[in-house]
Write an enzyme that holds these catalytic residues in place. Structure first.
Site, PDB file in Angstrom:
ATOM      1  N   ASP A 198      -6.994 -11.862  -8.861  1.00 18.51           N
ATOM      2  CA  ASP A 198      -7.003 -11.334  -7.502  1.00 18.51           C
ATOM      3  C   ASP A 198      -8.078 -10.256  -7.399  1.00 18.51           C
ATOM      4  OD1 ASP A 198      -6.297 -10.894  -4.891  1.00 18.51           O
ATOM      5  OD2 ASP A 198      -4.489  -9.755  -5.339  1.00 18.51           O
ATOM      6  N   GLU A 199      -8.865 -10.291  -6.324  1.00 14.92           N
ATOM      7  CA  GLU A 199      -9.973  -9.357  -6.112  1.00 14.92           C
ATOM      8  C   GLU A 199     -10.913  -9.332  -7.322  1.00 14.92           C
ATOM      9  OE1 GLU A 199     -10.972  -8.155  -3.402  1.00 14.92           O
ATOM     10  OE2 GLU A 199      -9.224  -8.783  -2.254  1.00 14.92           O
ATOM     11  N   LEU A 200     -11.483 -10.479  -7.612  1.00 13.00           N
ATOM     12  CA  LEU A 200     -12.320 -10.652  -8.798  1.00 13.00           C
ATOM     13  C   LEU A 200     -13.472  -9.658  -8.863  1.00 13.00           C
ATOM     14  CD1 LEU A 200     -13.091 -12.291 -11.323  1.00 13.00           C
ATOM     15  CD2 LEU A 200     -14.327 -13.869  -9.804  1.00 13.00           C
TER      16      LEU A 200
END
Length: 374
Positions: free
Chosen positions: A183-185
């Site tokens: 998530d939210e790389l």
């Protein structure tokens, strides 16, 4: 006597039918549901983590991505997305579906330990409380901490889920999983303690699975340094959401640079102009357009929103690719009207003129879903 014999036979037949139903019921197994069917039947939006509490309904533009995220044939799904398009909720739906419906082991990575703890508190714990099949699969009370219900690890019937921060290389070791989610790389360090990228360290965890799955997504960051943009561009097929004009039917991507219009710096006049017939398209028409839209590549390959099947430009079925990418920006959101987008742009542009580009950078990243370059 004839009537008596008929009655006896009818009673015997009924008894046989009932016995067969009972015996067949033991071996009968319901056909598997796809993730959209499962989510629409089971998932619930918790008040602590949702703008609107209530039963989940998969939005039209979410259907094909969700089917790809849970497909056994696709190994990598990349999302290059804006804020407020439901990506985090789709991650939670995918996780609950894999855990309860397919008995798959998974790990979710957040950029930091603090992010991971917040994600568990806001998303996973509330989902276990409010989605009965998800919480019911846990091996202990979902509302009490225990050896089966820790902050960073949940143990279910036939599956486990780890949620970890991605700051240290140690967080990527000693795990064997079927699916890994980032998530939210673009919030991760690009090199984790000198041992490699988060993707190279995390994807190793699913290599031995029969159905390995890696899901990555984020608002893009700085141009040339965005892992999200890099991975999206490496996808075998890159999909964009094409919508038909309500006036002429011409299929098009909603484009901020080409089609987004407002008059005399008045954000209240915001609308799109059809790229073909030039007629105005208003936000009130968007939901109908989305119901009739579909995900296509620039060369015409497309996904059926109902089945998740892939087709070439001639409409022929083709095998699913190993990796797919989805690009979507704020104009497709059901939670951000187009007048808000115009208002945000005008304020960011005014700040930029005064020497502060930070608001414009945020607008480009979180609304336009584009990497920022000076």
């Amino acid at each position: 006597d004839v009537y008596k014999r008929q009655s006896v036979r009818q009673a015997q037949d009924l008894a046989i039918d009932q016995a067969l139903e009972r015996s067949l019921g033991i071996i009968y197994k319901k056909p598997p549901q796809n993730a959209v069917e499962w989510a629409d039947e089971n998932y619930y939006l918790s008040p602590e983590s949702s703008g609107v509490e209530g039963r989940w309904r998969t939005l039209p533009y979410q259907r094909a991505p969700l089917l790809c995220m849970t497909s056994d044939d696709i190994e990598v799904v990349n999302w290059m997305k804006s804020a407020r398009v439901g990506y985090t909720k789709l991650l939670c739906v995918t996780t609950a579906y894999f855990i309860t419906h397919k008995r798959r082991n998974g790990v979710i990575y957040q950029p930091t330990d603090s992010d991971a703890a917040d994600f568990v508190a806001d998303e996973i714990n509330t989902a276990m409380r409010d989605v009965s099949v998800f919480g019911g699969a846990l091996l202990s009370d979902p509302e009490k901490l225990s050896r089966y219900n820790k902050t960073d690890k949940k143990v279910f019937q036939g599956a486990t889920l780890d949620v970890k921060g991605g700051k240290s290389a140690r967080a990527f070791r000693r795990l064997t999983k079927d699916f890994v989610i980032y998530d939210e790389l673009d919030g991760f360090d690009r090199d984790i303690e000198g041992e490699g990228t988060p993707l190279s360290l995390g994807d190793v965890r699913v290599q031995t699975s029969s159905f390995p799955k890696s899901i990555r997504g984020s608002t893009p960051g700085v141009e040339g340094a965005s892992m999200t943009e890099d991975e999206f561009n490496l996808s075998d097929l890159k999909f964009y959401r094409y919508l038909p004009c309500p006036h002429c039917g011409f299929k098009q991507i909603l484009s901020f640079k080409e089609g987004f219009k407002f008059h005399d710096h008045d954000y209240r006049t915001a609308h799109f102009e059809c790229l073909d017939c030039k007629e105005p398209i208003h936000y009130e028409q968007y939901a109908h357009m989305d119901r009739n839209g579909r995900w296509e590549t620039e060369d015409g390959h497309w996904i059926d929103d109902k089945t998740g099947m892939f087709h070439n430009p001639d409409g022929e079925r083709i095998p699913p690719p190993t990796s797919v990418g989805f690009w979507i920006w704020g104009a497709y959101s059901y939670y951000k009207v187009w007048t808000d987008i115009a208002h945000d742009f005008l304020r960011a542009n005014e700040a930029k003129k005064k020497g502060d580009p930070t608001k414009m950078k945020s607008f480009v990243n979180t609304v336009l879903s584009e990497s920022w370059g000076e």
